[in-house]
Structure formats: structure tokens, C-alpha cells
Design a protein around this motif. Sequence first.
Motif, mmCIF file in Angstrom:
data_model
loop_
_atom_site.group_PDB
_atom_site.id
_atom_site.type_symbol
_atom_site.label_atom_id
_atom_site.label_comp_id
_atom_site.label_asym_id
_atom_site.label_seq_id
_atom_site.Cartn_x
_atom_site.Cartn_y
_atom_site.Cartn_z
ATOM 1 N N ALA A 204 2.866 2.721 -7.301
ATOM 2 C CA ALA A 204 1.788 2.680 -8.531
ATOM 3 C C ALA A 204 0.402 2.187 -8.022
ATOM 4 C CB ALA A 204 2.028 1.755 -9.596
ATOM 5 N N ALA A 205 0.736 1.315 -6.943
ATOM 6 C CA ALA A 205 -0.759 0.736 -6.498
ATOM 7 C C ALA A 205 -1.299 1.920 -5.566
ATOM 8 C CB ALA A 205 -0.218 -0.401 -5.515
ATOM 9 N N ILE A 206 -0.944 2.559 -4.933
ATOM 10 C CA ILE A 206 -1.596 3.724 -4.230
ATOM 11 C C ILE A 206 -2.047 4.679 -5.051
ATOM 12 C CG2 ILE A 206 -0.897 5.862 -2.583
ATOM 13 C CD1 ILE A 206 1.221 4.114 -1.228
ATOM 14 N N ALA A 207 -1.446 4.993 -6.204
ATOM 15 C CA ALA A 207 -1.952 6.042 -7.340
ATOM 16 C C ALA A 207 -3.263 5.232 -7.886
ATOM 17 C CB ALA A 207 -1.040 6.209 -8.315
ATOM 18 N N GLU A 208 -3.300 4.054 -8.175
ATOM 19 C CA GLU A 208 -4.156 3.390 -8.690
ATOM 20 C C GLU A 208 -5.489 3.252 -7.856
ATOM 21 O OE1 GLU A 208 -6.568 0.764 -11.542
ATOM 22 O OE2 GLU A 208 -5.055 2.335 -11.834
ATOM 23 N N GLY B 43 -10.273 3.269 -5.804
ATOM 24 C CA GLY B 43 -10.564 2.455 -4.676
ATOM 25 C C GLY B 43 -10.000 0.936 -4.920
ATOM 26 N N LEU B 44 -9.919 0.297 -3.908
ATOM 27 C CA LEU B 44 -9.285 -0.923 -4.048
ATOM 28 C C LEU B 44 -9.670 -2.001 -4.812
ATOM 29 C CD1 LEU B 44 -7.089 -2.897 -2.533
ATOM 30 C CD2 LEU B 44 -8.915 -3.569 -0.753
ATOM 31 N N ASN C 231 -11.178 7.816 -1.584
ATOM 32 C CA ASN C 231 -11.017 6.622 -1.926
ATOM 33 C C ASN C 231 -10.204 5.594 -1.149
ATOM 34 O OD1 ASN C 231 -13.220 6.909 -3.908
ATOM 35 N ND2 ASN C 231 -11.760 7.432 -5.453
ATOM 36 N N LEU C 232 -9.081 6.077 -1.161
ATOM 37 C CA LEU C 232 -7.968 5.177 -0.471
ATOM 38 C C LEU C 232 -8.213 5.516 1.141
ATOM 39 C CD1 LEU C 232 -5.349 3.688 -0.452
ATOM 40 C CD2 LEU C 232 -3.977 5.667 -0.712
ATOM 41 N N ALA D 14 -11.432 0.794 6.199
ATOM 42 C CA ALA D 14 -12.255 -0.386 6.102
ATOM 43 C C ALA D 14 -11.548 -1.601 6.169
ATOM 44 C CB ALA D 14 -13.002 -0.180 4.852
ATOM 45 N N LEU D 15 -10.084 -1.524 6.126
ATOM 46 C CA LEU D 15 -9.266 -2.737 6.338
ATOM 47 C C LEU D 15 -9.377 -3.301 7.675
ATOM 48 C CD1 LEU D 15 -6.848 -4.571 4.745
ATOM 49 C CD2 LEU D 15 -5.474 -3.027 5.820
ATOM 50 N N HIS D 16 -9.357 -2.456 8.580
ATOM 51 C CA HIS D 16 -9.504 -2.693 10.120
ATOM 52 C C HIS D 16 -10.932 -3.712 10.329
ATOM 53 C CE1 HIS D 16 -6.935 0.691 10.090
ATOM 54 N NE2 HIS D 16 -6.232 -0.021 11.346
ATOM 55 N N PHE D 17 -11.956 -3.437 9.330
ATOM 56 C CA PHE D 17 -13.201 -4.275 9.621
ATOM 57 C C PHE D 17 -13.242 -5.294 8.564
ATOM 58 C CE2 PHE D 17 -13.756 0.143 10.821
ATOM 59 C CZ PHE D 17 -13.920 0.242 11.830
#
Length: 204
Positions: free
Chosen positions: A23-27, A32-33, A109-110, A116-119
Motif C-alpha cells: 500500500a505504501a509503494i502504491a501511495e 512521491g514520498l 516518482n518512486l 534520493a534516499l542515498h543522499f
Amino acid sequence: MRKSEPAVRSPKGLQTRERLLGAAIAEFKRGGLAAADTAAIVSAAGVAHGTFFFHFPTKEHVLIELETREQERITAELNRFFRRPHTVRDTLGEVVRLLEKMERRLGRNLFKDFLALHFSTTRPPSEEWGKYPVIVAVVEEFRRAQERGEIPADVDVMHNSVSFLVGLYALLITIPADKVVRSPAVDAYLTTYEYGLRVVRPTD
């Protein structure tokens, strides 16, 4: 061991975690996060609001879970590729191909949030770069290329692998997926890294 871990590992706990992850991945794919609504996630998963934070303390923890799975997937594909005849340039190109394949799978988006999580300065603590499966696979392949004489022995393949992937992540985040726009920039980037590795091309 945390007290919550046995509950998470129970069949019911694992099923709940998978529903929340899906569900989170779909959102995240939708907007986007940052714009993701945890209320919408728990509603789609059919659980209480607090259940999300029991399994994922922050929304970034969802991305870390996804990252673990995608790293394993890409590493497996890379290792299959390495069993076939290839050059160093082929290795660099295969990494790009697999990341772009992931981009199509996750959506733009995902995918951007994922890289971007890596930065991120707020990313939860994780293992050092050298423990990432994809980086380990690339480092090991560059070392094999050194043994074959394609990369000089004095090249720091660990440093080059990390900088190659970090730079590539930034490139893919900032340049649109349109091949007309992206392909020349990626080709130039790969050429630059191939030159930096001082690759010795096989003679005919």
C-alpha cells in the motif's frame, strides 16, 4: 532483540507488513514520498493507523525495505550477466540498463525518491557503502577485470565503484527518462568513468 520482532516474524505479522509495504509503494508511486498520506496507506492495507509505525517507524523505512529487495534483485541479475563474455564498458552499461528497468517498474516518482534516499541527511542509520550488494558485485567484477588485465592494478576499484554509482544515481534523478535527452548524457558519463578506470581495450 526488540520485543516487537517476534510479532513481525509471525505469519500474521509478516502478512500485515507485506500489505503495508504494498500500500505504501502504491501511495509513493502516485505522488512521491513527501506527499504520501499514511492514513491512505493504512486504509488501503486495512489496518489501524498505529500499525504502520509499528512496522515502519518512518516513511523512509519503507524505502529502505524496498531498497533491500531491489538491491537483491539487481545483484542477482548482474551476477547472471557477469557469467557471459563482456567488457568493462558492458558492465557499466548493464548497471544503467538495470537501473532504468527498475525506474520503469517503480515509476518516476518512486524511483526518484528511491535514489534520493542515498543522499538524504535524515536517512535512518544503515551499513556503510561497502556492504551494499550492488556495490559489492561491481567491486568484485572490477577486481576480476584487474585480474584479466583490463583495469590497471593500482586503480582503487572500491572508490571508483562507489563514485560511479553515486554519480549515476544523481544523473538519473536529474535527467528526464526520455532517451533523446538522457542517452547522450549517460553515454558521456560512462565514457568518462571508463577513462577514469584506465581500461585497457583488448586488441584484435
